[in-house]
Write an enzyme that holds these catalytic residues in place. Structure first.
Site, PDB file in Angstrom:
ATOM      1  N   ASN A  26       0.812  -1.224   0.000  1.00 31.24           N
ATOM      2  CA  ASN A  26       0.000   0.000   0.000  1.00 31.24           C
ATOM      3  C   ASN A  26       0.844   1.270   0.000  1.00 31.24           C
ATOM      4  O   ASN A  26       0.308   2.370  -0.178  1.00 31.24           O
ATOM      5  CB  ASN A  26      -0.966   0.007   1.186  1.00 31.24           C
ATOM      6  N   CYS A 123     -16.117  -3.858  -4.772  1.00 32.37           N
ATOM      7  CA  CYS A 123     -15.073  -4.863  -4.625  1.00 32.37           C
ATOM      8  C   CYS A 123     -15.488  -5.852  -3.548  1.00 32.37           C
ATOM      9  O   CYS A 123     -16.603  -5.800  -3.042  1.00 32.37           O
ATOM     10  CB  CYS A 123     -13.743  -4.219  -4.279  1.00 32.37           C
ATOM     11  N   ASP A 131     -16.273   9.217  -4.489  1.00 25.57           N
ATOM     12  CA  ASP A 131     -16.787  10.594  -4.459  1.00 25.57           C
ATOM     13  C   ASP A 131     -15.791  11.567  -3.822  1.00 25.57           C
ATOM     14  O   ASP A 131     -15.658  12.705  -4.271  1.00 25.57           O
ATOM     15  CB  ASP A 131     -18.138  10.624  -3.716  1.00 25.57           C
ATOM     16  N   ASP A 313      -7.265  -3.654   7.918  1.00 22.83           N
ATOM     17  CA  ASP A 313      -6.608  -4.775   7.225  1.00 22.83           C
ATOM     18  C   ASP A 313      -6.057  -5.820   8.202  1.00 22.83           C
ATOM     19  O   ASP A 313      -5.706  -6.928   7.792  1.00 22.83           O
ATOM     20  CB  ASP A 313      -5.468  -4.255   6.338  1.00 22.83           C
ATOM     21  N   ARG A 405      -2.011 -11.224  -4.197  1.00 18.65           N
ATOM     22  CA  ARG A 405      -2.026  -9.775  -4.443  1.00 18.65           C
ATOM     23  C   ARG A 405      -1.182  -9.028  -3.415  1.00 18.65           C
ATOM     24  O   ARG A 405      -0.707  -7.922  -3.688  1.00 18.65           O
ATOM     25  CB  ARG A 405      -3.460  -9.233  -4.351  1.00 18.65           C
TER      26      ARG A 405
HETATM   27  C1  UD1 Z   1      -6.574   1.814   1.533  1.00 23.32           C
HETATM   28  C2  UD1 Z   1      -5.825   0.509   1.505  1.00 23.32           C
HETATM   29  C3  UD1 Z   1      -6.654  -0.608   2.101  1.00 23.32           C
HETATM   30  C4  UD1 Z   1      -7.123  -0.216   3.487  1.00 23.32           C
HETATM   31  C5  UD1 Z   1      -7.821   1.137   3.459  1.00 23.32           C
HETATM   32  C6  UD1 Z   1      -8.201   1.653   4.848  1.00 23.32           C
HETATM   33  C7  UD1 Z   1      -4.437   0.751  -0.463  1.00 23.32           C
HETATM   34  C8  UD1 Z   1      -4.116   0.278  -1.838  1.00 23.32           C
HETATM   35  N1  UD1 Z   1      -5.501   0.199   0.131  1.00 23.32           N
HETATM   36  O1  UD1 Z   1      -7.733   1.642   0.698  1.00 23.32           O
HETATM   37  O2  UD1 Z   1      -5.861  -1.779   2.164  1.00 23.32           O
HETATM   38  O3  UD1 Z   1      -8.022  -1.196   3.950  1.00 23.32           O
HETATM   39  O4  UD1 Z   1      -6.959   2.127   2.871  1.00 23.32           O
HETATM   40  O5  UD1 Z   1      -7.078   1.731   5.665  1.00 23.32           O
HETATM   41  O6  UD1 Z   1      -3.737   1.560   0.105  1.00 23.32           O
HETATM   42  N2  UD1 Z   1     -14.662   6.114   0.819  1.00 23.32           N
HETATM   43  C9  UD1 Z   1     -15.736   6.827   0.323  1.00 23.32           C
HETATM   44  N3  UD1 Z   1     -15.502   7.688  -0.722  1.00 23.32           N
HETATM   45  C10 UD1 Z   1     -14.271   7.853  -1.282  1.00 23.32           C
HETATM   46  C11 UD1 Z   1     -13.186   7.111  -0.758  1.00 23.32           C
HETATM   47  C12 UD1 Z   1     -13.404   6.257   0.300  1.00 23.32           C
HETATM   48  O7  UD1 Z   1     -16.866   6.707   0.798  1.00 23.32           O
HETATM   49  O8  UD1 Z   1     -14.133   8.637  -2.227  1.00 23.32           O
HETATM   50  C13 UD1 Z   1     -14.894   5.153   1.936  1.00 23.32           C
HETATM   51  C14 UD1 Z   1     -14.623   3.719   1.484  1.00 23.32           C
HETATM   52  O9  UD1 Z   1     -15.738   3.147   0.850  1.00 23.32           O
HETATM   53  C15 UD1 Z   1     -14.301   3.037   2.779  1.00 23.32           C
HETATM   54  C16 UD1 Z   1     -13.582   4.140   3.574  1.00 23.32           C
HETATM   55  O10 UD1 Z   1     -13.943   5.369   2.946  1.00 23.32           O
HETATM   56  O11 UD1 Z   1     -15.499   2.687   3.434  1.00 23.32           O
HETATM   57  C17 UD1 Z   1     -12.082   3.972   3.586  1.00 23.32           C
HETATM   58  O12 UD1 Z   1     -11.587   4.013   2.303  1.00 23.32           O
HETATM   59  P1  UD1 Z   1     -10.114   4.540   1.958  1.00 23.32           P
HETATM   60  O13 UD1 Z   1      -9.433   5.051   3.178  1.00 23.32           O
HETATM   61  O14 UD1 Z   1     -10.226   5.428   0.784  1.00 23.32           O
HETATM   62  O15 UD1 Z   1      -9.411   3.176   1.533  1.00 23.32           O
HETATM   63  P2  UD1 Z   1      -8.594   2.894   0.240  1.00 23.32           P
HETATM   64  O16 UD1 Z   1      -7.676   4.011  -0.066  1.00 23.32           O
HETATM   65  O17 UD1 Z   1      -9.511   2.412  -0.828  1.00 23.32           O
END
Ligand code: UD1
Length: 425
Positions: A26, A123, A131, A313, A405
């Protein structure tokens, strides 16, 4: 012919020995995305994983040249030359290979002033909205057209700095803004930004390439835009979730292992939980020893939170260990909607877990037994491996592509510690 892709684990072999913790997936992924903006960089300790290869395929599609080498210590180094970038889109098949390819969006926009990508969709962990990514990029001057399947982005004038307050400290959104704002005109401030160690690593990489990013003590990220990034040689931080996974494997199978090349300070929310469960830890600066020879005890409740809270995680691997603990442990998942799919697979092995919505209650049992189970997602798959190591008899774990992965040579490493795992690909 049916494709096999499974582990066959014979449980109840004590683990004993040393493990080198590989670089963090990550951290590597956003750094690879950001490398698009640099002339030439070399990423040390880059993990050799299918998600990293998916990122490499995106870079190649965009016109970058990549090369894997091995350094003097036998560690992988990935070199990226981005001087020939010619495309500004990510085709649907590459988007699907890795959901987190959305982190390329900010980099492509900053490099090409336009980008076309397909919408990442849901996913294994539930819906994956973007958003926050999109509204933040709009604040930096990006125009985005969404048609349900495709995102068309353009920068009519110039990318410019902005004050952005995130409604939730999204890791991916923070990374996308940081990357795009690096080459924007003026100052960008991200409040309520994610504070994960991988964010600091991305800032470290970008700064090494000439960016001006400051992370304040309250986690606010301040980015002063620059005109150009140079290249650099940068070492990725060790993977904290891989470290947790090995600790949980040891807790489940029993034994004593030494993790090397790790950063225990990144595990400050997880280590006290393992200690409360009865594991003995010796914490060094870059080493971590775990000794588990007595029956595990439950902890009252574990609630996932953004960093520095308990990482989402780490939930699944710790849940695998909790299956063997005396008493009940309550898990509360606050980040993703659908993080307990693996719990049903653990139940096939004799675990006693009741999960509903965001809460799962694990009642420890004396022993799990081997069964045929299926990986539901990356960390859920790792949890099945940990559980199988502590289970009586043979467990067949199908669909291990999820595990590949994020874990480099998981089977070989565990076998070197005394486990018995056959990998069939
Ligand atoms: C990253 C990590 C993932 C980890 C997660 C939380 C990577 C490649 N993946 O995922 O392993 O589990 O951080 O620590 O680094 N959300 C929204 N809108 C958005 C973006 C996020 O609603 O635009 C929500 C997501 O659906 C989720 C939460 O915010 O419920 C956390 O997501 P986010 O922190 O963005 O995780 P990732 O970056 O996808």
């Amino acid at each position: 012919m049916m494709e096999t892709n499974r582990y066959i684990v014979d449980g109840l072999h004590r683990l004993d020995g040393e493990v080198w913790v590989h670089g963090a997936k990550n951290a590597a992924l956003p750094i690879l995305a950001a490398s698009l903006l640099c002339d030439e960089c070399e990423i040390e300790n880059c993990p050799d994983l299918s998600d990293v290869h998916a990122a490499e395929n995106i870079l190649k599609h965009l016109g970058c040249k990549t090369l894997w080498e091995t350094d003097m210590n036998g560690k992988k180094v990935l070199s990226i030359k981005s001087t020939g970038v010619s495309a500004c889109d990510i085709p649907d098949n590459l988007m699907r290979e890795m959901r987190s390819s959305i982190v390329f969006l900010g980099a492509i926009i900053a490099q090409c002033k336009k980008a076309t990508i397909s919408y990442p969709g849901g996913c294994e962990l539930g819906p994956r909205p973007i958003d926050i990514h999109l509204s933040s990029l709009r604040k930096l001057g990006v125009e985005i057209q969404e048609d349900g399947e495709c995102l068309e982005c353009s920068v009519p004038q110039k990318l410019h700095g902005a004050e952005i307050t995130l409604p939730f400290p999204s890791v991916g959104a923070t990374e996308n803004i940081m990357i795009a704002a690096t080459l924007a005109e003026g100052e960008t401030v991200i409040r309520n930004a994610a504070r994960e160690p991988e964010i600091l690593d991305l800032a470290g990489f970008l700064n090494a390439c000439g960016a001006k990013i400051k992370i304040l003590s309250d986690g606010t990220v301040a980015i002063h835009g620059v005109n150009h990034l140079t290249g650099c040689r940068y070492r990725v931080i060790p993977d904290r979730i891989v470290a947790v996974t090995y600790l949980c494997c040891c807790a489940a199978a029993k034994g004593e292992i030494l993790l090397k090349g790790t950063k225990p300070e990144h595990l400050s929310a997880v280590l006290p939980v393992l200690e409360e469960m009865g594991c003995k830890l010796k914490i060094g600066r870059e080493e971590l020893q775990i000794c588990c020879n007595t029956p595990l005890q439950s902890v009252s409740s574990i609630s996932t939170m953004p960093y520095p809270g308990f990482p989402t995680d780490a939930l699944a691997p710790v849940m695998a260990a909790a299956c063997f603990a005396h008493g009940s442990t309550v898990f509360i998942e606050n980040i993703f909607q659908d993080r307990f799919k693996h719990a049903w697979e653990l139940c096939r092995m004799g675990a006693d877990i009741q999960a509903e919505g965001r809460i799962a209650v694990v009642r420890g049992v004396e022993c799990l037994h081997g069964a045929r189970v299926r990986c539901t997602d990356l960390r859920g798959g790792a949890a099945l491996v940990a559980a199988a190591l502590g289970a009586r008899g043979k467990t067949v774990i199908e669909d291990i592509r999820h595990v590949l992965r994020g874990y480099e040579k998981l089977d070989k490493t565990l076998n070197s510690l005394g486990a018995s795992i056959i990998c069939e690909l």
